[in-house]
Every structure is written in structure tokens, then in C-alpha cells.
Write a protein that holds these residues in place. Structure first.
Motif, mmCIF file in Angstrom:
data_model
loop_
_atom_site.group_PDB
_atom_site.id
_atom_site.type_symbol
_atom_site.label_atom_id
_atom_site.label_comp_id
_atom_site.label_asym_id
_atom_site.label_seq_id
_atom_site.Cartn_x
_atom_site.Cartn_y
_atom_site.Cartn_z
ATOM 1 N N MET A 161 0.843 -1.196 0.000
ATOM 2 C CA MET A 161 0.000 0.000 0.000
ATOM 3 C C MET A 161 0.881 1.250 0.000
ATOM 4 O O MET A 161 1.859 1.339 0.752
ATOM 5 C CB MET A 161 -0.913 -0.004 1.230
ATOM 6 C CG MET A 161 -1.894 1.158 1.270
ATOM 7 S SD MET A 161 -2.953 1.082 2.747
ATOM 8 C CE MET A 161 -3.851 -0.442 2.435
ATOM 9 N N GLU A 162 0.541 2.206 -0.838
ATOM 10 C CA GLU A 162 1.330 3.434 -0.928
ATOM 11 C C GLU A 162 1.171 4.281 0.331
ATOM 12 O O GLU A 162 0.110 4.281 0.967
ATOM 13 C CB GLU A 162 0.899 4.248 -2.148
ATOM 14 C CG GLU A 162 1.216 3.576 -3.481
ATOM 15 C CD GLU A 162 0.882 4.476 -4.650
ATOM 16 O OE1 GLU A 162 0.410 5.614 -4.410
ATOM 17 O OE2 GLU A 162 1.092 4.052 -5.791
ATOM 18 N N PRO A 163 2.225 5.036 0.696
ATOM 19 C CA PRO A 163 2.122 5.908 1.869
ATOM 20 C C PRO A 163 1.041 6.972 1.678
ATOM 21 O O PRO A 163 0.711 7.345 0.550
ATOM 22 C CB PRO A 163 3.512 6.553 1.948
ATOM 23 C CG PRO A 163 4.407 5.668 1.139
ATOM 24 C CD PRO A 163 3.550 5.084 0.063
ATOM 25 N N SER A 164 0.494 7.454 2.773
ATOM 26 C CA SER A 164 -0.467 8.542 2.704
ATOM 27 C C SER A 164 0.240 9.816 2.262
ATOM 28 O O SER A 164 1.408 10.041 2.594
ATOM 29 C CB SER A 164 -1.123 8.752 4.074
ATOM 30 O OG SER A 164 -1.893 7.631 4.431
ATOM 31 N N THR A 180 -5.511 6.554 3.355
ATOM 32 C CA THR A 180 -5.844 5.132 3.467
ATOM 33 C C THR A 180 -4.816 4.366 4.299
ATOM 34 O O THR A 180 -5.163 3.616 5.220
ATOM 35 C CB THR A 180 -5.946 4.495 2.070
ATOM 36 O OG1 THR A 180 -6.881 5.231 1.275
ATOM 37 C CG2 THR A 180 -6.397 3.055 2.166
ATOM 38 N N GLN A 181 -3.548 4.562 3.999
ATOM 39 C CA GLN A 181 -2.503 3.793 4.674
ATOM 40 C C GLN A 181 -2.457 4.094 6.165
ATOM 41 O O GLN A 181 -2.374 3.180 6.995
ATOM 42 C CB GLN A 181 -1.141 4.080 4.023
ATOM 43 C CG GLN A 181 -0.003 3.203 4.515
ATOM 44 C CD GLN A 181 0.760 3.833 5.671
ATOM 45 O OE1 GLN A 181 0.617 5.018 5.948
ATOM 46 N NE2 GLN A 181 1.578 3.018 6.342
ATOM 47 N N LEU A 182 -2.543 5.368 6.544
ATOM 48 C CA LEU A 182 -2.434 5.697 7.971
ATOM 49 C C LEU A 182 -3.666 5.223 8.748
ATOM 50 O O LEU A 182 -3.562 4.809 9.908
ATOM 51 C CB LEU A 182 -2.157 7.183 8.187
ATOM 52 C CG LEU A 182 -3.241 8.234 8.011
ATOM 53 C CD1 LEU A 182 -4.094 8.381 9.257
ATOM 54 C CD2 LEU A 182 -2.607 9.581 7.679
ATOM 55 N N VAL A 183 -4.850 5.245 8.117
ATOM 56 C CA VAL A 183 -6.049 4.751 8.798
ATOM 57 C C VAL A 183 -5.979 3.227 8.950
ATOM 58 O O VAL A 183 -6.415 2.676 9.964
ATOM 59 C CB VAL A 183 -7.326 5.187 8.057
ATOM 60 C CG1 VAL A 183 -8.571 4.589 8.727
ATOM 61 C CG2 VAL A 183 -7.429 6.715 8.038
ATOM 62 N N VAL A 189 -10.253 -1.495 6.121
ATOM 63 C CA VAL A 189 -10.235 -0.201 5.446
ATOM 64 C C VAL A 189 -9.905 -0.388 3.965
ATOM 65 O O VAL A 189 -8.900 -1.006 3.613
ATOM 66 C CB VAL A 189 -9.197 0.744 6.085
ATOM 67 C CG1 VAL A 189 -9.125 2.063 5.316
ATOM 68 C CG2 VAL A 189 -9.541 1.009 7.549
ATOM 69 N N LEU A 190 -10.759 0.141 3.106
ATOM 70 C CA LEU A 190 -10.518 0.116 1.667
ATOM 71 C C LEU A 190 -9.948 1.436 1.183
ATOM 72 O O LEU A 190 -8.984 1.468 0.425
ATOM 73 C CB LEU A 190 -11.824 -0.184 0.918
ATOM 74 C CG LEU A 190 -12.478 -1.542 1.181
ATOM 75 C CD1 LEU A 190 -13.804 -1.630 0.428
ATOM 76 C CD2 LEU A 190 -11.545 -2.672 0.750
ATOM 77 N N LEU A 191 -10.554 2.542 1.622
ATOM 78 C CA LEU A 191 -10.125 3.870 1.209
ATOM 79 C C LEU A 191 -10.389 4.852 2.344
ATOM 80 O O LEU A 191 -11.342 4.688 3.109
ATOM 81 C CB LEU A 191 -10.886 4.343 -0.034
ATOM 82 C CG LEU A 191 -10.617 3.614 -1.355
ATOM 83 C CD1 LEU A 191 -11.670 4.011 -2.387
ATOM 84 C CD2 LEU A 191 -9.218 3.932 -1.870
ATOM 85 N N ALA A 192 -9.567 5.874 2.424
ATOM 86 C CA ALA A 192 -9.798 6.948 3.382
ATOM 87 C C ALA A 192 -9.146 8.216 2.840
ATOM 88 O O ALA A 192 -8.116 8.158 2.167
ATOM 89 C CB ALA A 192 -9.222 6.605 4.753
ATOM 90 N N GLY A 193 -9.757 9.342 3.125
ATOM 91 C CA GLY A 193 -9.189 10.593 2.647
ATOM 92 C C GLY A 193 -9.967 11.785 3.160
ATOM 93 O O GLY A 193 -10.939 11.650 3.913
ATOM 94 N N GLY A 194 -9.535 12.955 2.728
ATOM 95 C CA GLY A 194 -10.210 14.166 3.162
ATOM 96 C C GLY A 194 -9.714 15.382 2.417
ATOM 97 O O GLY A 194 -8.708 15.335 1.700
ATOM 98 N N PHE A 195 -10.439 16.476 2.576
ATOM 99 C CA PHE A 195 -10.005 17.748 1.991
ATOM 100 C C PHE A 195 -10.492 18.908 2.838
ATOM 101 O O PHE A 195 -11.484 18.806 3.570
ATOM 102 C CB PHE A 195 -10.498 17.896 0.550
ATOM 103 C CG PHE A 195 -12.000 17.925 0.385
ATOM 104 C CD1 PHE A 195 -12.734 19.084 0.624
ATOM 105 C CD2 PHE A 195 -12.686 16.786 -0.001
ATOM 106 C CE1 PHE A 195 -14.106 19.115 0.485
ATOM 107 C CE2 PHE A 195 -14.062 16.797 -0.150
ATOM 108 C CZ PHE A 195 -14.785 17.974 0.103
#
Length: 303
Positions: free
Chosen positions: A1-4, A24-27, A173-179
Motif C-alpha cells: 500500500m502506498e504511503p499517505s 488510506t494507509q495511515l487509517v 479499510v478500503l479507502l480513506a481521505g479528506g479535503f
């Protein structure tokens, strides 16, 4: 998994700043450390993402931001801490909490967090007293509460989107993010109206990620109609600075008598980090040595 990763951008006319991240990775790391239930994973993941986005805006080395939510729900207190590189850590008071899905089939984050309480934000720049702001919770969904904090406490019009998508079968966890979208002093009424229209057309952040959009794509879609400039990108992740040395410094504040009693009665002392789960052990000999040093300091000697 790629780093956040986090990306910061700004409109060339100075109207808005947009910051987006794929967390995603950190969650995933947070879920593995705390063994959180699906709804607790979503709540903690959202707050970690928010802290990372907000911490990255500080830009001063050594600065940090702490977000603490106490909403009166069964999840209890939720805490996230991030530095100026967006590296973050956090925990929930009751990580195993369960809750039925909402009528729309989504995890009931607002229900387990609660909305009878407050969001506390502490900015520490490493010098002087930390700045502390607090606002009443709007919904407990976290994104709306972050936006309300900026509007009420800092008078910055803000849109905050946060999301954590879990596998319905196993809760992973499949995906996580924010803005974060923030108006700058140069934003006029026409620019604000254009941004509001863009926001209405935005998909949820995990939907955009699922479509294959990157964090720059998310910023560009949010700022559609504006010339956008990328300021920087930053690799980040879940990180805890705990160490045995920190434990020793904390233990040194205890009275020498208490340290000796611990050494003789228990034969050791164990301390578990609430952020990463690591356990540190001080042996009987180490406790007695610390008691001796503590006693010497109390008598005015320097060792």
C-alpha cells in the motif's frame, strides 16, 4: 500500500486554498493498532485525517495540533495529534463500540460520537503558551464540526470533507481521505458563489478516490473555474514518538518514596502507550536508581 500523501494548492487569484489527502494507509495502521470496530475505525480515521490536514497547514517545524472530541456518545473521547508534516496518531476511548447502520446503510459515526459536547483544538508552536479553541459540536460527523470550528473560532469560511470506506464483509479499510477548502481574504462574493456551486457537485471523498481520482484531481475539481497552483506535496503517515526515555522522564516526576514502593511491591513498572500500544518496562533496579536520583534532586544535589 502506498504511503499517505497530502497536497496543498491555492488559486492564482488568491481566493482559496485547497488541501487534500489520501489517508488510506495511515487509517489502516490505526485500525491495526487499536483493533477498532467498523464504526470506531470510521470515526478515528476521520479525526486522524482532519488532524493531518490541519497539522500540515502549520508549516513550522516542531509545531503540533491536537483535536479532541467529547460528544457524549458511546465511543467516548476521540483524540488525534499531528505535527507540521501531517504525521499523526490518535485513539478512541471505547474502540470496540458497535452500532446499527443508519437508514441509508452508512456507518452511524455521528451516533457513536454524539453531538452533546465539544471539539477542542490545541495548537502548539513549541514556544509560548499553546493556543486553545473550543466549539460546540454540530453533528458529531466530524467533517461538519471541523468546518464549524474554523468558522466560529477563526472566522475562516471552510468546507471539510472526510471519509473512510470499509469492506462490508470484514470491516477492513478500503479507502480513506479528506479535503479542506478555505476562503482567503481575497475571495469576493462571486468567487464564493462559484466555490459553493463546485462543492454542491462534489462526490464524497471516498467516492472520488474509488473513481481513481488523485488528491490533485480532487483539488482541481473543487476549484473548477479557478486557475490553481500546487504549493507542495508531503508524504505522511501514522507515527508515534513514544520511547522508554519519555517514560523515564515522566516517572522521574514521581516522589522517591512512591518509586521505591513500586520497586519493592511490584518488582517492576509497566507503561503502555495509548497511541501505539507499545509497552515499556522499568525493572526493579531501574526504579530504585530513579528513586535515588529523585531523592538527590529533592535534597538539592545534581546528578
Amino acid at each position: 500500500m502506498e504511503p499517505s500523501r497530502i497536497l496543498r494548492s491555492i488559486t492564482q487569484d488568491g481566493s482559496f486554498m485547497a488541501t487534500a489527502m489520501d489517508s488510506t494507509q495511515l487509517v489502516c495502521v490505526a485500525q491495526e493498532i487499536h483493533r477498532t470496530s467498523p464504526v470506531a475505525t470510521a470515526a478515528l480515521g476521520r479525526l486522524l485525517t482532519a488532524s493531518s490536514l490541519m497539522g500540515n497547514l502549520l508549516k513550522k517545524p516542531g509545531a503540533s495540533i491536537t483535536l479532541k472530541i467529547k460528544g457524549g456518545g458511546p465511543l467516548g473521547v476521540v483524540v488525534a495529534v499531528a505535527d507540521s508534516r501531517g504525521r499523526c496518531r490518535g485513539y478512541v476511548e471505547n474502540p470496540k463500540v458497535q452500532a446499527p447502520l443508519r437508514p441509508d446503510g452508512k456507518l452511524d459515526v455521528g451516533g457513536v460520537v454524539g453531538n452533546d459536547g465539544a471539539l477542542c483544538v490545541i495548537r502548539d508552536f513549541g514556544e509560548g503558551e499553546p493556543y486553545t479553541g473550543q466549539v460546540a459540536l454540530v453533528s458529531g460527523e466530524i467533517g461538519e464540526d471541523i468546518a464549524a470550528y474554523y468558522a466560529r473560532s477563526e472566522q475562516i469560511p471552510t468546507v471539510c470533507g472526510l471519509g473512510v470506506l470499509l469492506d462490508k464483509a470484514d470491516g477492513e479499510v478500503l479507502l480513506a481521505g479528506g479535503f479542506l477548502l478555505q476562503a482567503l481574504p481575497g475571495a469576493d462574493d462571486a468567487a464564493l458563489a462559484r466555490l459553493e456551486e463546485n462543492v454542491r457537485r462534489l462526490d464524497p471523498v471516498t467516492t472520488m478516490l474509488a473513481k481513481g481520482m488523485g488528491i490533485e484531481d480532487i483539488c482541481r475539481q473543487a476549484l473548477d473555474g479557478f486557475a490553481m497552483e500546487v504549493l507542495d506535496t508531503q508524504e505522511t503517515g501514522y507515527a508515534c514518538p513514544c520511547s522508554k526515555e519519555r517514560v523515564i522522564r515522566a516517572v522521574c516526576s514521581l516522589p522517591a518514596k512512591e518509586l521505591r514502593e513500586m520497586a519493592e511491591q511490584d518488582g517492576k513498572m509497566e507503561a503502555c502507550c495509548q497511541y501505539c500500544g507499545k509497552t515499556y518496562v522499568l525493572t526493579r533496579e531501574e526504579l530504585l536508581d530513579l528513586a535515588e536520583k529523585s531523592g538527590a534532586k529533592a535534597r538539592g544535589f545534581v546528578l
